[in-house]
Design an enzyme around this catalytic site. Structure first.
Site, PDB file in Angstrom:
ATOM      1  N   SER A 149      27.768  29.313  15.228  1.00  0.00           N
ATOM      2  CA  SER A 149      28.119  29.632  14.061  1.00  0.00           C
ATOM      3  C   SER A 149      29.452  31.043  14.206  1.00  0.00           C
ATOM      4  O   SER A 149      29.969  30.853  15.653  1.00  0.00           O
ATOM      5  CB  SER A 149      28.170  29.633  13.355  1.00  0.00           C
ATOM      6  OG  SER A 149      28.821  29.606  11.858  1.00  0.00           O
ATOM      7  N   ASP A 173      28.950  25.464  18.006  1.00  0.00           N
ATOM      8  CA  ASP A 173      30.373  25.436  16.616  1.00  0.00           C
ATOM      9  C   ASP A 173      30.528  26.594  16.707  1.00  0.00           C
ATOM     10  O   ASP A 173      30.258  26.526  15.383  1.00  0.00           O
ATOM     11  CB  ASP A 173      28.841  24.528  16.057  1.00  0.00           C
ATOM     12  CG  ASP A 173      30.729  23.498  15.170  1.00  0.00           C
ATOM     13  OD1 ASP A 173      31.459  23.315  15.747  1.00  0.00           O
ATOM     14  OD2 ASP A 173      30.225  22.840  13.629  1.00  0.00           O
ATOM     15  N   HIS A 258      27.232  20.831  11.384  1.00  0.00           N
ATOM     16  CA  HIS A 258      26.814  22.330  12.178  1.00  0.00           C
ATOM     17  C   HIS A 258      26.089  22.319  12.530  1.00  0.00           C
ATOM     18  O   HIS A 258      26.481  22.832  14.230  1.00  0.00           O
ATOM     19  CB  HIS A 258      27.196  23.198  11.356  1.00  0.00           C
ATOM     20  CG  HIS A 258      28.031  24.594  11.280  1.00  0.00           C
ATOM     21  ND1 HIS A 258      28.955  24.871  12.505  1.00  0.00           N
ATOM     22  CD2 HIS A 258      27.638  26.289  11.203  1.00  0.00           C
ATOM     23  CE1 HIS A 258      29.071  25.844  12.537  1.00  0.00           C
ATOM     24  NE2 HIS A 258      28.111  26.392  11.492  1.00  0.00           N
TER      25      HIS A 258
END
Length: 465
Positions: A149, A173, A258
């Site tokens: 992230s 991601d 995610h």
């Protein structure tokens, strides 16, 4: 002797920067070397500028180093995936160093603030790596950054600021908001390491608003299940988990797609004998039609740790299907069918089922939908099985009726003639042609599924790229 004032000032400024970089007291991020015996806690910290801390933490100077960089956090605590990834890295590389980068204090602010902090975190990581290289002559070729992230962009900033390019950055991601349209220097990009690979697992939504970044930001960008959403993360799965575990796991459901990027990478570490394969494709729509199952000229690649480090001039977008849980590997097939007949109607959104029978196992009643079907046209589509069925021997194809009392049962059932079905297996690259077991197979809506077996003509069945 006359000295050019500009050259002197430049030299003095360079020396000042070098001296400042040797003062590491302003580095706020922490670098904890976790051990195979204790993957959960940060018990030993490597402190930039404190040489004895490296020996105290039993840092292995001849081995690989993995640096795990977490993302945004609401709680200010590590998420449950961190020790799982640490354990998987040690299982695959027992002699390595796994360092968890702690930037929790900066990561628990409002999202825009934490997003801005990735630049400082990246700077901290770069200075740590530079110190290890300068002080201990540690080879940066052994450094692999893994960022999730916001942590992926911190890894990118770090890679752009090291004296020598690190070997690899894996973006799990990478975050979308504040980064989709950002300059390459502020986010993860292919220039940040010798090789940059990225897994995109939650890109649902408009660009800039999706949780995960949509555009390719590495040398190889992989979009499992199209990248927008992951199997096992829908509302039905949420209700099932709540009924089993209560509302305590609600946050995990929100992060499900995610975080799938991390678990796909963990899967690649633990199931090294059977890596998932991804296929290069211009679009997910073309992939869904089965048009991209080629392995020629680096068009397919392993997912995760054992990826082939192919550096193309531009990023390669790759796709694959996965299971909803570990192990995630599936087996991809392109199916091409020619529908012949005298039907004049074009049928839209038609549901079918195909059953595959192989030397090892079978996979029955695999559903698929064709947007339209009309006579004397060839249709290509992608299917996959969750088990390895071995070499394909036989197929069955069924055209599903909407209901027992459908209009077709009143006005006669639509019918097509199917002589051959062509199948390409992505994982083995084999092409197989199936012929009707009868002389000609009639495919009727709602009727019994005709059977197709391997054609006797060996020239029709071959291995291909």
């Amino acid at each position: 002797m006359n000295i050019d004032r500009k050259i002197l000032n430049k030299a003095l400024a360079k020396e000042k920067v070098a001296n400042c970089q040797k003062d590491y007291t302003d580095i706020e991020s922490k670098f904890a070397r976790r051990t195979p015996e204790n993957t959960v806690e940060d018990t030993c910290h490597l402190i930039p500028g404190v040489t004895e801390s490296v020996a105290n933490c039993h840092f292995n100077h001849s081995s690989k180093t993995f640096m795990v960089i977490h993302g945004w956090t609401v709680t200010g605590m590590y998420e449950s995936w961190v020790p799982k990834l640490v354990a998987a890295l040690y299982k695959r590389e027992p002699d390595s160093n796994v360092i968890v980068v702690d930037w929790l204090r900066r990561a628990q602010h409002h999202y825009p603030e934490s997003a801005d902090y990735t630049k400082l975190v990246g700077e901290d990581v770069a200075r740590f790596i530079n110190w290890m290289e300068d002080e201990f002559k540690y080879s940066v070729d052994n450094v692999h950054l893994l960022g999730y992230s916001l942590g992926a962009h911190a890894a990118g900033v770090a890679g752009s600021r090291t004296n020598t390019k690190v070997s690899r950055i894996t973006g799990l991601d990478p975050a979308g908001p504040n980064f989709e349209y950002a300059e390459a220097t502020s986010r993860l990009s292919p220039d940040d390491a010798q090789f940059v690979d990225v897994l995109h697992t939650f890109t649902r939504g408009s660009p800039g608003r999706s949780i995960g970044i949509q555009k390719p930001v590495g040398h190889v960008d992989i979009y499992p299940n199209g990248g927008s959403f992951q199997p096992g993360c829908n509302i039905q799965d949420a209700l099932r988990v709540i009924s089993q575990k209560g509302f305590g796991d609600m946050d995990q459901l929100v992060k499900c797609s995610h975080e799938r990027s991390i678990h796909l990478f963990i899967d690649s570490l633990l199931n090294e004998e059977n890596p998932s394969k991804a296929y290069r494709c211009n679009s997910k729509e073309a992939f869904e039609k089965g048009l991209c199952l080629s392995c020629r000229k680096n068009r397919c690649n392993n997912v995760g740790y054992e990826i082939n480090k192919v550096r193309a001039k531009r990023s390669s977008k790759m796709y694959l299907k996965t299971r909803s849980q570990m192990p995630y590997k599936v087996f991809h097939y392109q199916v091409k069918i020619y529908f012949s007949g005298t039907e004049t109607t074009t049928y839209t959104n038609q549901a079918f089922e195909i059953s595959l029978y192989g030397t090892v196992a079978e996979s029955e009643n695999i559903p698929f939908t064709l947007p339209e079907v009309s006579a004397n046209n060839t249709y290509s589509f992608l299917i996959y099985t969750e088990v390895d069925i071995g070499e394909l021997l036989m197929l069955k194809l069924k055209w599903i009726t909407e209901s027992y009392f459908s209009w077709s049962s009143w006005w006669g059932r639509p019918t097509f003639t199917i002589e051959k079905i062509r199948v390409k297996a992505g994982e083995t690259q084999k092409k197989i042609v199936f012929c009707s077991r009868e002389k000609v197979s009639k495919l009727q809506k709602g009727k019994e599924a005709p059977v197709f077996v391997k054609c006797h003509d060996k020239s029709l069945n071959k291995k291909s790229g």
